[in-house]
Enzyme design. Structure first.
Site, PDB file in Angstrom:
ATOM      1  N   LYS A  87      84.347  75.146  41.852  1.00  0.00           N
ATOM      2  CA  LYS A  87      83.062  74.932  41.171  1.00  0.00           C
ATOM      3  C   LYS A  87      81.941  75.019  42.202  1.00  0.00           C
ATOM      4  O   LYS A  87      81.955  74.306  43.223  1.00  0.00           O
ATOM      5  CB  LYS A  87      83.085  73.558  40.518  1.00  0.00           C
ATOM      6  CG  LYS A  87      82.228  73.429  39.293  1.00  0.00           C
ATOM      7  CD  LYS A  87      82.533  72.113  38.616  1.00  0.00           C
ATOM      8  CE  LYS A  87      81.637  71.864  37.437  1.00  0.00           C
ATOM      9  NZ  LYS A  87      81.790  70.513  36.934  1.00  0.00           N
TER      10      LYS A  87
HETATM   11  C1  E4P Z   1      80.974  69.614  33.765  1.00  0.00           C
HETATM   12  O1  E4P Z   1      81.348  70.557  34.367  1.00  0.00           O
HETATM   13  C2  E4P Z   1      79.742  68.885  34.103  1.00  0.00           C
HETATM   14  O2  E4P Z   1      79.792  68.440  35.407  1.00  0.00           O
HETATM   15  C3  E4P Z   1      79.521  67.758  33.137  1.00  0.00           C
HETATM   16  O3  E4P Z   1      79.788  68.226  31.826  1.00  0.00           O
HETATM   17  C4  E4P Z   1      78.176  67.090  33.247  1.00  0.00           C
HETATM   18  O4  E4P Z   1      78.048  66.212  32.176  1.00  0.00           O
HETATM   19  P1  E4P Z   1      76.943  65.028  32.132  1.00  0.00           P
HETATM   20  O5  E4P Z   1      75.629  65.636  31.866  1.00  0.00           O
HETATM   21  O6  E4P Z   1      77.428  64.157  30.995  1.00  0.00           O
HETATM   22  O7  E4P Z   1      77.015  64.337  33.461  1.00  0.00           O
END
Ligand code: E4P
Length: 220
Positions: A87
């Site tokens: 990522k």
């Molecule tokens: C996923 O890859 C993201 O990091 C995550 O969905 C972020 O979500 P949030 O806005 O609830 O922290």
């Protein structure tokens, strides 16, 4: 549409897996911190454990913000398990890193996407997945789901193969809206996945069926 769970919690990942519908996991440094995972060795071990539970498509985020650091961390993460997807944040160095990983055949997830322009760049750079954060857009009074529809349209017209992974999901309704808009993947908290199960008419109908079955058997 594929279903990923958005957590680093091993119990929740196991519960989602037991439903039989889980295609992957996304994590981020905040989710890892929430589980109290400290130090690089513990983080790597935790990723290995997640990979063993789910077996496929586990997004693990680089912490470095410079190109060389992202490459170093990404290669180490990818070497942990074949399920790992590296990522990478949407930054100048991130786009460079995505291009290099793509050339090396390393799967990537470009994260922190809030605009169609960023989605274009990530696709050009060869990202495997793209993570638009729809809940965080909703939080600032901007319709997150409209961004998903816009990116779906752009990728269709341009023929990009980067998969749209709708992230920052806040509710079961978000999941249904993402499916409608044409997202390839949705990553959500366990509660949002489980919320899809419920409808009062299902409970009412089942209670009636069971009562009628019991009455007929009592009569005979
Ligand atoms: C996923 O890859 C993201 O990091 C995550 O969905 C972020 O979500 P949030 O806005 O609830 O922290």
């Amino acid at each position: 549409m594929e279903f990923f769970i958005d957590t680093a919690n091993l119990d929740q990942i196991t519960q989602a897996r037991s439903l039989g519908i889980l295609d992957g996991v996304t994590t981020n440094p905040s989710l890892m911190a929430k589980e109290g995972i400290k130090g690089n060795a513990a983080v790597m071990e935790h990723y290995r454990n997640i990979c063993q539970i789910v077996g496929q498509n586990v997004s693990a985020e680089v912490i470095a913000t410079d190109y060389e650091g992202m490459l170093r961390e990404g290669l180490a993460l990818a070497a942990l398990h074949p399920a790992i997807v590296v990522k990478v944040p949407m930054t100048r160095d991130g786009v460079r890193a995505l291009t290099t990983f793509s050339r090396e055949g390393i799967r990537t997830n470009c994260t922190l996407i809030f605009s169609a322009g960023q989605a274009l760049l990530a696709a050009k750079a060869g990202a495997t997945y793209l993570s638009p954060f729809i809940g965080r857009l909703d939080d600032i009074n901007s319709a997150g789901i409209e961004l998903i529809s816009q990116i779906v349209q752009i990728y269709r017209v341009q023929g990009y193969t980067t998969k749209i992974l709708a992230a920052s999901i806040r509710s079961s309704l978000h999941i249904v809206q993402c499916a409608e808009a044409g997202a390839d993947v949705v990553t959500c908290p366990l509660s949002a996945i489980e919320g899809l199960l419920h409808h009062p008419l299902t409970n009412q109908g089942l209670a009636q069926f069971l009562a009628d079955h019991a009455r007929i058997n009592a009569d005979s």
